[in-house]
Write a protein that holds these residues in place. Sequence first.
Motif, PDB file in Angstrom:
ATOM      1  N   THR A 214      43.832  44.684  25.754  1.00  0.00           N
ATOM      2  CA  THR A 214      44.450  43.426  25.319  1.00  0.00           C
ATOM      3  C   THR A 214      43.430  42.298  25.336  1.00  0.00           C
ATOM      4  N   ALA A 215      42.685  42.181  26.433  1.00  0.00           N
ATOM      5  CA  ALA A 215      41.671  41.126  26.532  1.00  0.00           C
ATOM      6  C   ALA A 215      40.588  41.303  25.476  1.00  0.00           C
ATOM      7  N   SER A 216      40.193  42.543  25.219  1.00  0.00           N
ATOM      8  CA  SER A 216      39.164  42.808  24.210  1.00  0.00           C
ATOM      9  C   SER A 216      39.649  42.417  22.818  1.00  0.00           C
ATOM     10  N   ASN A 217      40.880  42.785  22.503  1.00  0.00           N
ATOM     11  CA  ASN A 217      41.423  42.450  21.185  1.00  0.00           C
ATOM     12  C   ASN A 217      41.501  40.940  20.986  1.00  0.00           C
ATOM     13  N   LEU A 218      41.965  40.236  22.006  1.00  0.00           N
ATOM     14  CA  LEU A 218      42.056  38.780  21.911  1.00  0.00           C
ATOM     15  C   LEU A 218      40.668  38.153  21.779  1.00  0.00           C
ATOM     16  N   THR A 219      39.699  38.702  22.514  1.00  0.00           N
ATOM     17  CA  THR A 219      38.328  38.193  22.436  1.00  0.00           C
ATOM     18  C   THR A 219      37.746  38.417  21.048  1.00  0.00           C
ATOM     19  N   ALA A 220      37.937  39.612  20.511  1.00  0.00           N
ATOM     20  CA  ALA A 220      37.419  39.922  19.177  1.00  0.00           C
ATOM     21  C   ALA A 220      38.026  39.008  18.124  1.00  0.00           C
TER      22      ALA A 220
ATOM     23  N   LEU B 178      48.651  34.456  49.229  1.00  0.00           N
ATOM     24  CA  LEU B 178      49.280  34.569  47.922  1.00  0.00           C
ATOM     25  C   LEU B 178      48.144  34.717  46.922  1.00  0.00           C
ATOM     26  N   TYR B 179      48.298  35.625  45.966  1.00  0.00           N
ATOM     27  CA  TYR B 179      47.206  35.934  45.045  1.00  0.00           C
ATOM     28  C   TYR B 179      47.467  35.363  43.657  1.00  0.00           C
ATOM     29  N   LEU B 180      46.375  35.109  42.948  1.00  0.00           N
ATOM     30  CA  LEU B 180      46.493  34.571  41.598  1.00  0.00           C
ATOM     31  C   LEU B 180      47.359  35.470  40.728  1.00  0.00           C
ATOM     32  N   ASP B 181      48.066  34.840  39.799  1.00  0.00           N
ATOM     33  CA  ASP B 181      48.787  35.607  38.793  1.00  0.00           C
ATOM     34  C   ASP B 181      47.768  36.260  37.856  1.00  0.00           C
ATOM     35  N   PRO B 182      48.147  37.326  37.147  1.00  0.00           N
ATOM     36  CA  PRO B 182      47.215  37.977  36.215  1.00  0.00           C
ATOM     37  C   PRO B 182      46.639  36.968  35.223  1.00  0.00           C
ATOM     38  N   TRP B 183      45.333  37.052  35.007  1.00  0.00           N
ATOM     39  CA  TRP B 183      44.680  36.070  34.138  1.00  0.00           C
ATOM     40  C   TRP B 183      43.814  36.717  33.061  1.00  0.00           C
ATOM     41  N   TYR B 184      43.978  38.015  32.849  1.00  0.00           N
ATOM     42  CA  TYR B 184      43.111  38.728  31.910  1.00  0.00           C
ATOM     43  C   TYR B 184      43.273  38.260  30.468  1.00  0.00           C
TER      44      TYR B 184
ATOM     45  N   LEU C 101      37.881  38.807  42.439  1.00  0.00           N
ATOM     46  CA  LEU C 101      36.910  38.531  41.379  1.00  0.00           C
ATOM     47  C   LEU C 101      36.813  39.706  40.405  1.00  0.00           C
ATOM     48  N   ALA C 102      37.941  40.027  39.798  1.00  0.00           N
ATOM     49  CA  ALA C 102      38.014  41.081  38.784  1.00  0.00           C
ATOM     50  C   ALA C 102      39.200  40.771  37.885  1.00  0.00           C
ATOM     51  N   PRO C 103      39.023  40.813  36.571  1.00  0.00           N
ATOM     52  CA  PRO C 103      40.112  40.423  35.669  1.00  0.00           C
ATOM     53  C   PRO C 103      41.166  41.490  35.417  1.00  0.00           C
ATOM     54  N   PHE C 104      40.791  42.770  35.531  1.00  0.00           N
ATOM     55  CA  PHE C 104      41.729  43.848  35.209  1.00  0.00           C
ATOM     56  C   PHE C 104      42.152  44.555  36.489  1.00  0.00           C
ATOM     57  N   ARG C 105      43.434  44.797  36.624  1.00  0.00           N
ATOM     58  CA  ARG C 105      43.979  45.306  37.877  1.00  0.00           C
ATOM     59  C   ARG C 105      44.073  46.829  37.901  1.00  0.00           C
ATOM     60  N   SER C 106      43.636  47.394  39.011  1.00  0.00           N
ATOM     61  CA  SER C 106      43.762  48.827  39.276  1.00  0.00           C
ATOM     62  C   SER C 106      43.710  49.002  40.782  1.00  0.00           C
ATOM     63  N   THR C 107      43.833  50.241  41.232  1.00  0.00           N
ATOM     64  CA  THR C 107      43.724  50.497  42.665  1.00  0.00           C
ATOM     65  C   THR C 107      42.376  50.024  43.192  1.00  0.00           C
ATOM     66  N   ALA C 108      41.295  50.363  42.474  1.00  0.00           N
ATOM     67  CA  ALA C 108      39.952  50.040  42.948  1.00  0.00           C
ATOM     68  C   ALA C 108      39.617  48.566  42.785  1.00  0.00           C
ATOM     69  N   SER C 109      40.100  47.939  41.720  1.00  0.00           N
ATOM     70  CA  SER C 109      39.678  46.571  41.420  1.00  0.00           C
ATOM     71  C   SER C 109      40.637  45.511  41.929  1.00  0.00           C
ATOM     72  N   CYS C 110      41.706  45.921  42.587  1.00  0.00           N
ATOM     73  CA  CYS C 110      42.679  44.923  43.040  1.00  0.00           C
ATOM     74  C   CYS C 110      43.357  45.351  44.342  1.00  0.00           C
ATOM     75  N   ARG C 111      44.089  46.460  44.298  1.00  0.00           N
ATOM     76  CA  ARG C 111      44.951  46.805  45.426  1.00  0.00           C
ATOM     77  C   ARG C 111      44.175  47.074  46.707  1.00  0.00           C
ATOM     78  N   ARG C 112      43.017  47.742  46.603  1.00  0.00           N
ATOM     79  CA  ARG C 112      42.270  48.060  47.822  1.00  0.00           C
ATOM     80  C   ARG C 112      41.792  46.810  48.541  1.00  0.00           C
ATOM     81  N   TYR C 113      41.458  45.767  47.794  1.00  0.00           N
ATOM     82  CA  TYR C 113      41.039  44.516  48.419  1.00  0.00           C
ATOM     83  C   TYR C 113      42.183  43.936  49.253  1.00  0.00           C
TER      84      TYR C 113
END
Length: 317
Positions: free
Chosen positions: A200-206, A138-144, A107-119
Amino acid sequence: MKNFDHILLIGFGGPETPEDVVPFLKRVTAGRKIPEQRLLAVAHHYEMIGGVSPYNPWASSLQIQIKDALKSKLPVFLGHRNTAPFLKDQVLEIHRRGFKKGIGVVLAPFRSTASCRRYKENIHEALHEHGITELQYLYLDPWYRDSKWIDLLASLARQTFESIPLALREQTEILFSCHSIPSVADSACSSCIYSAEYETASNLTAQAAGFKSWKHVYQSRSGDPSQPWLGPDILDAMKQAAQEGKKALLVIPMGFLSDNAEVLYDLDIEAKNLAAEIGIEFFRASTPGNDPRLADLFARLIERKAAHPNAGAGCVI
């Protein structure tokens, strides 16, 4: 979804009672040598927002919404890294009940050690510790940058922007704000760069919201003050905006699927108080929270992964 027999939602967790706050913070910061004084200061932040976090009730609600959106009998489990129901306990329960292959949803859109890999490592450790070899994820493909995700964020941002008085809109600084992480961790994952996904997500949102200009900032840094973290910090950016003559701020939280302490204290109290001090109006876009479009998004991503398990950048642990 014949190739899978369950879904596992993977969350961060949050304290549900005032007594849970300090133990929760100690689990979150384990191994990071955070001074006790700093933990107590953050615990006070929780006191300022009512002594608890809304994260766990939100995640439980999302669990129900996703199950309804999937319109199937596939069970949807929920495990948190830092609070009950703990992720490792849920994995053992899933195994005990005879399930073999699941789709993991971090339940996190952006991937990092803390927000993805540790889980994912937590799941792997639980399986390895108990000698479980027949349970696989199997984990979801990137969706940011998924179009439905961007549309949801853009609609929330635009809704708040339109609440700003017309006389202030041309003098409003738009700040996308994301949780900071140590600079060294920005590209710790071999296949992702946290800051690039956020920007990237911020630019697309804006662009989807029709904004003409905006900036990327970071918030909620912690840890060793001598260690470089991603910036600029939102508070510094706010002061600069005031110095440049801006009359209002629109802050758009990115990476936060729901309200939590980083949103309710760091933005709604700390940043808002600073805005009052420097004489600038403060507006904050809503997080997705219980918006049904979020559950619909996850249901679609899950169905896509189930239909094309070997496509994209999902990974097996």
